[in-house]
Design a protein around this motif. Structure first.
Motif, mmCIF file in Angstrom:
data_model
loop_
_atom_site.group_PDB
_atom_site.id
_atom_site.type_symbol
_atom_site.label_atom_id
_atom_site.label_comp_id
_atom_site.label_asym_id
_atom_site.label_seq_id
_atom_site.Cartn_x
_atom_site.Cartn_y
_atom_site.Cartn_z
ATOM 1 N N THR A 63 0.860 -1.180 0.000
ATOM 2 C CA THR A 63 0.000 0.000 0.000
ATOM 3 C C THR A 63 0.893 1.226 0.000
ATOM 4 N N GLY A 64 0.407 2.307 -0.575
ATOM 5 C CA GLY A 64 1.226 3.518 -0.600
ATOM 6 C C GLY A 64 0.617 4.578 -1.487
ATOM 7 N N THR A 65 1.485 5.425 -2.051
ATOM 8 C CA THR A 65 1.019 6.544 -2.846
ATOM 9 C C THR A 65 1.896 6.732 -4.076
ATOM 10 N N ILE A 66 1.303 7.335 -5.092
ATOM 11 C CA ILE A 66 2.028 7.788 -6.282
ATOM 12 C C ILE A 66 1.993 9.316 -6.282
ATOM 13 N N LEU A 67 3.154 9.935 -6.436
ATOM 14 C CA LEU A 67 3.242 11.395 -6.460
ATOM 15 C C LEU A 67 2.729 11.896 -7.805
ATOM 16 N N VAL A 68 1.545 12.500 -7.791
ATOM 17 C CA VAL A 68 0.909 12.964 -9.017
ATOM 18 C C VAL A 68 1.433 14.341 -9.418
ATOM 19 N N GLU A 69 1.580 15.239 -8.436
ATOM 20 C CA GLU A 69 2.026 16.609 -8.730
ATOM 21 C C GLU A 69 2.689 17.179 -7.487
ATOM 22 N N GLU A 70 3.668 18.030 -7.699
ATOM 23 C CA GLU A 70 4.370 18.665 -6.584
ATOM 24 C C GLU A 70 4.746 20.077 -6.991
ATOM 25 N N ARG A 71 4.514 21.036 -6.076
ATOM 26 C CA ARG A 71 4.849 22.436 -6.346
ATOM 27 C C ARG A 71 5.515 23.036 -5.129
ATOM 28 N N ALA A 72 6.508 23.878 -5.384
ATOM 29 C CA ALA A 72 7.257 24.515 -4.307
ATOM 30 C C ALA A 72 6.817 25.962 -4.125
ATOM 31 N N ASP A 73 7.099 26.519 -2.928
ATOM 32 C CA ASP A 73 6.817 27.924 -2.602
ATOM 33 C C ASP A 73 5.354 28.281 -2.813
ATOM 34 N N VAL A 74 4.482 27.477 -2.250
ATOM 35 C CA VAL A 74 3.042 27.703 -2.363
ATOM 36 C C VAL A 74 2.496 28.080 -0.992
ATOM 37 N N LEU A 75 1.590 29.058 -0.971
ATOM 38 C CA LEU A 75 0.879 29.414 0.253
ATOM 39 C C LEU A 75 -0.415 28.598 0.291
ATOM 40 N N ALA A 76 -0.573 27.804 1.329
ATOM 41 C CA ALA A 76 -1.756 26.958 1.435
ATOM 42 C C ALA A 76 -2.248 26.952 2.871
ATOM 43 N N LEU A 77 -3.549 26.767 3.028
ATOM 44 C CA LEU A 77 -4.176 26.723 4.342
ATOM 45 C C LEU A 77 -5.060 25.492 4.460
ATOM 46 N N PRO A 78 -5.272 25.025 5.693
ATOM 47 C CA PRO A 78 -6.256 23.951 5.866
ATOM 48 C C PRO A 78 -7.641 24.429 5.449
ATOM 49 N N ALA A 79 -8.447 23.503 4.987
ATOM 50 C CA ALA A 79 -9.788 23.875 4.536
ATOM 51 C C ALA A 79 -10.604 24.504 5.661
ATOM 52 N N THR A 80 -10.293 24.172 6.921
ATOM 53 C CA THR A 80 -11.043 24.730 8.048
ATOM 54 C C THR A 80 -10.795 26.229 8.223
ATOM 55 N N ALA A 81 -9.742 26.767 7.607
ATOM 56 C CA ALA A 81 -9.456 28.200 7.737
ATOM 57 C C ALA A 81 -10.335 29.041 6.820
ATOM 58 N N LEU A 82 -10.899 28.429 5.796
ATOM 59 C CA LEU A 82 -11.694 29.178 4.817
ATOM 60 C C LEU A 82 -13.120 29.366 5.296
ATOM 61 N N ARG A 83 -13.598 30.563 5.103
ATOM 62 C CA ARG A 83 -14.984 30.911 5.400
ATOM 63 C C ARG A 83 -15.592 31.542 4.164
ATOM 64 N N GLU A 84 -16.904 31.610 4.140
ATOM 65 C CA GLU A 84 -17.564 32.164 2.964
ATOM 66 C C GLU A 84 -18.847 32.865 3.379
ATOM 67 N N ASP A 85 -19.089 34.016 2.758
ATOM 68 C CA ASP A 85 -20.337 34.748 2.973
ATOM 69 C C ASP A 85 -20.795 35.293 1.623
ATOM 70 N N GLY A 86 -21.698 36.230 1.665
ATOM 71 C CA GLY A 86 -22.235 36.761 0.424
ATOM 72 C C GLY A 86 -21.203 37.467 -0.438
#
Length: 380
Positions: free
Chosen positions: A297-320
């Motif tokens: 069991t394991g994983t295949i690396l599909v895509e990789e990018r460096a120097d990216v700003l990313a947040l957990p999905a729980t940090a995102l909020r949405e309003d009108g």
């Protein structure tokens, strides 16, 4: 009467500088709370001006990172080189050169058939060939005589045609007998089956003294130094897979270790009765610990990018007005509109615009916190 006593006690406590802190509404563990005025830091400050206390795990300091998209896979370890040795022709097994699990070298004798019967068959076919050759010579000599007589009109056309037919029939019989002799000669030559490559005997289907029919399985030989994992990929994910992509696999029996590999081949069609494609991953096994049939069991690396700003999905909020995050800056919560990008493995969302490296972002889903609220990280 008891209610009045409790009220007076509360007033007395407030008068002495104590304040009871209540959990932030919606926080299951009471992680965010008003700082106690009795600590002295905010004594005498109105409650509405006191900061909400955040735990370190509820915020994230943004920093560029390398993010990767990995596809989870599972399958079976198999040898790359595997051959089933079969009997070219029937015969009695006279000798076996290796048993299951034994290593052999290319050219080693693995199976030898009894050659007495094969040699007798070859001798019989050869004698039939010689006899037919002699008959054919006499038939051709007779044909030549009849042709000369026919030129002088001594022999009839019927006699000439009969001689030609006899010569043609004998030639056809000779061709067939020569072919049978060739088969018998090949059988005698193939009475010994030798290893086509260095490997290990994985299975043996016959024993000494047994009669094996033509095309019967005799042995299975594998090369244990070259292994690959065959994993199944859903057809919807196949366009994301390409030869050369890196893979990391965990093998049953080798707990706590990761075996590295890369995608070698992708089958062009799905397996019968399913919507899964076989993908073959080459494995790096310098110590020779892997065995065919192990589960991986394991994983295949599909895509990789460096120097990216990313947040957990729980940090995102949405309003009108769209998507936004809550940033803690100078002790106050700010609403920051953001432009999101792709979703990555691990529940992370790429943020293309709206935040910068070093920003402190609230990542815990705490209701009640909004723009303008005073807050600080405990211990920060």
């Amino acid at each position: 009467m008891k209610l009045w006593i409790a009220a007076l006690a509360l007033v007395a406590m407030m008068g002495t500088g104590f304040f009871l802190a209540f959990p932030l509404p919606g926080s299951s563990n009471g992680a965010s709370r008003v700082i106690d005025a009795a600590t002295g830091a905010h004594a005498g400050v109105p409650r509405q001006h006191r900061a909400m206390q955040l735990l370190p795990r509820e915020v994230l300091r943004v920093a560029p990172a390398t993010i990767a998209e990995r596809l989870t896979v599972s399958g079976e370890v198999r040898p790359v080189q595997r051959v089933i040795l079969r009997a070219q022709s029937g015969g009695v097994v006279a000798e076996l050169g290796a048993r299951e699990g034994e290593a052999v070298r290319a050219g080693d004798m693995l199976v030898r058939f009894d050659t007495e019967e094969l040699a007798a068959t070859l001798a019989l076919r050869q004698s039939e060939v010689e006899a037919t050759e002699a008959r054919l010579r006499f038939a051709r000599q007779a044909l030549e005589r009849i042709e000369r007589l026919a030129e002088r009109t001594v022999a009839t056309q019927e006699q000439l045609d009969q001689a030609r037919r006899e010569s043609a029939v004998l030639q056809a019989q000779l061709d067939g007998l020569r072919a049978q002799a060739g088969i018998a000669r090949a059988a005698l030559r193939d009475a010994e089956i030798r290893a086509p490559f260095d490997g290990v005997v994985a299975s043996r289907s016959v024993d000494v003294g047994e009669r094996a029919s033509a095309e019967a399985e005799l042995m299975t030989l594998v090369d244990p130094t070259r292994l690959e994992a065959r994993v199944l990929i859903a057809t919807r994910d196949v366009p994301r897979i390409a030869p050369g992509q890196a893979a990391e696999l965990r093998i049953d029996g080798l707990e706590g270790e990761t075996i590295e590999g890369s995608v070698l081949r992708i089958n062009p069609v799905a397996n019968d009765g399913s919507r899964f494609i076989s993908v073959h991953i080459g494995l790096d096994d310098p110590d020779g610990r892997l065995r065919g049939g192990m589960f991986a069991t394991g994983t295949i690396l599909v895509e990789e990018r460096a120097d990216v700003l990313a947040l957990p999905a729980t940090a995102l909020r949405e309003d009108g007005d769209g998507a936004y995050v809550l940033r803690l800056a100078e002790g106050q919560i700010e609403r920051r509109p953001v432009v999101t990008g792709a979703a990555w493995s691990g529940g992370r969302i790429e943020i293309r615009d709206g935040i910068a490296s070093g920003d402190t972002i609230l990542i815990a889903p705490l209701p009640g916190l909004g723009e303008g609220v005073l807050a600080e990280v405990s211990g920060g």
